[in-house]
Design a protein around this motif. Sequence first.
Motif, PDB file in Angstrom:
ATOM      1  N   ILE A  18       0.854  -1.183   0.000  1.00  0.00           N
ATOM      2  CA  ILE A  18       0.000   0.000   0.000  1.00  0.00           C
ATOM      3  C   ILE A  18       0.894   1.239   0.000  1.00  0.00           C
ATOM      4  O   ILE A  18       1.276   1.736   1.052  1.00  0.00           O
ATOM      5  N   THR A  19       1.234   1.709  -1.150  1.00  0.00           N
ATOM      6  CA  THR A  19       2.101   2.862  -1.415  1.00  0.00           C
ATOM      7  C   THR A  19       3.478   2.705  -0.784  1.00  0.00           C
ATOM      8  O   THR A  19       3.743   1.747  -0.064  1.00  0.00           O
ATOM      9  N   PHE A  20       4.334   3.654  -1.059  1.00  0.00           N
ATOM     10  CA  PHE A  20       5.685   3.613  -0.504  1.00  0.00           C
ATOM     11  C   PHE A  20       5.660   3.816   1.006  1.00  0.00           C
ATOM     12  O   PHE A  20       6.479   3.241   1.727  1.00  0.00           O
ATOM     13  N   PHE A  27       8.224  -2.242   6.837  1.00  0.00           N
ATOM     14  CA  PHE A  27       9.629  -2.452   7.194  1.00  0.00           C
ATOM     15  C   PHE A  27       9.835  -2.240   8.695  1.00  0.00           C
ATOM     16  O   PHE A  27      10.494  -3.037   9.365  1.00  0.00           O
ATOM     17  N   ILE A  28       9.253  -1.184   9.238  1.00  0.00           N
ATOM     18  CA  ILE A  28       9.387  -0.898  10.669  1.00  0.00           C
ATOM     19  C   ILE A  28       8.683  -1.982  11.493  1.00  0.00           C
ATOM     20  O   ILE A  28       9.222  -2.443  12.506  1.00  0.00           O
ATOM     21  N   LEU A  50      11.185   1.569  -6.389  1.00  0.00           N
ATOM     22  CA  LEU A  50      12.351   2.214  -7.008  1.00  0.00           C
ATOM     23  C   LEU A  50      12.211   2.270  -8.520  1.00  0.00           C
ATOM     24  O   LEU A  50      12.529   3.295  -9.140  1.00  0.00           O
ATOM     25  N   PHE A  51      11.726   1.195  -9.122  1.00  0.00           N
ATOM     26  CA  PHE A  51      11.502   1.210 -10.568  1.00  0.00           C
ATOM     27  C   PHE A  51      10.451   2.256 -10.947  1.00  0.00           C
ATOM     28  O   PHE A  51      10.554   2.913 -11.974  1.00  0.00           O
ATOM     29  N   PHE A  76       2.324  -1.577 -12.806  1.00  0.00           N
ATOM     30  CA  PHE A  76       1.063  -1.803 -12.101  1.00  0.00           C
ATOM     31  C   PHE A  76       0.662  -3.278 -12.151  1.00  0.00           C
ATOM     32  O   PHE A  76       0.208  -3.843 -11.151  1.00  0.00           O
ATOM     33  N   VAL A  77       0.864  -3.901 -13.296  1.00  0.00           N
ATOM     34  CA  VAL A  77       0.574  -5.338 -13.427  1.00  0.00           C
ATOM     35  C   VAL A  77       1.475  -6.145 -12.488  1.00  0.00           C
ATOM     36  O   VAL A  77       1.019  -7.072 -11.812  1.00  0.00           O
ATOM     37  N   LEU A  78       2.756  -5.782 -12.413  1.00  0.00           N
ATOM     38  CA  LEU A  78       3.673  -6.466 -11.501  1.00  0.00           C
ATOM     39  C   LEU A  78       3.241  -6.254 -10.052  1.00  0.00           C
ATOM     40  O   LEU A  78       3.327  -7.173  -9.228  1.00  0.00           O
ATOM     41  N   TRP A  79       2.767  -5.046  -9.734  1.00  0.00           N
ATOM     42  CA  TRP A  79       2.280  -4.755  -8.383  1.00  0.00           C
ATOM     43  C   TRP A  79       1.092  -5.657  -8.052  1.00  0.00           C
ATOM     44  O   TRP A  79       1.011  -6.194  -6.952  1.00  0.00           O
TER      45      TRP A  79
END
Length: 109
Positions: A18-20, A27-28, A50-51, A76-79
């Motif tokens: 869900i977004t960056f 991560f946290i 990053l891409f 978007f397809v990869l996401w």
Amino acid sequence: MENLDVHEGKTTAIISYITFIGTIIAFIMNNDKHNSFAAFHIRQMIGLSLFSLVNSFIIGRYGGIWASGIIGIGLFVLWIIGFIGATQGEEKKVPFVGDLFQDWFKNIG
């Protein structure tokens, strides 16, 4: 992958897509638990993010809006593929670049 790891890390893995900001939050969240399933998906999403940044700033500026749009649709397809893998509890690498992401960001997790 143990079923317990998948169960415990599934929420964190989904949040990472869900977004960056979600990736940073995931991560946290995973920093204390070190869940391997969540770490796998966090690495996938860091690579996609990053891409996406490269696509927006470099390709969009120098390659044109059409090139950036086509690559954006591909990202978007990869996401979607990664997100579906996280929701189904699978370590499904995104096609073409998933192995690279796991190698480049192997210290994350």
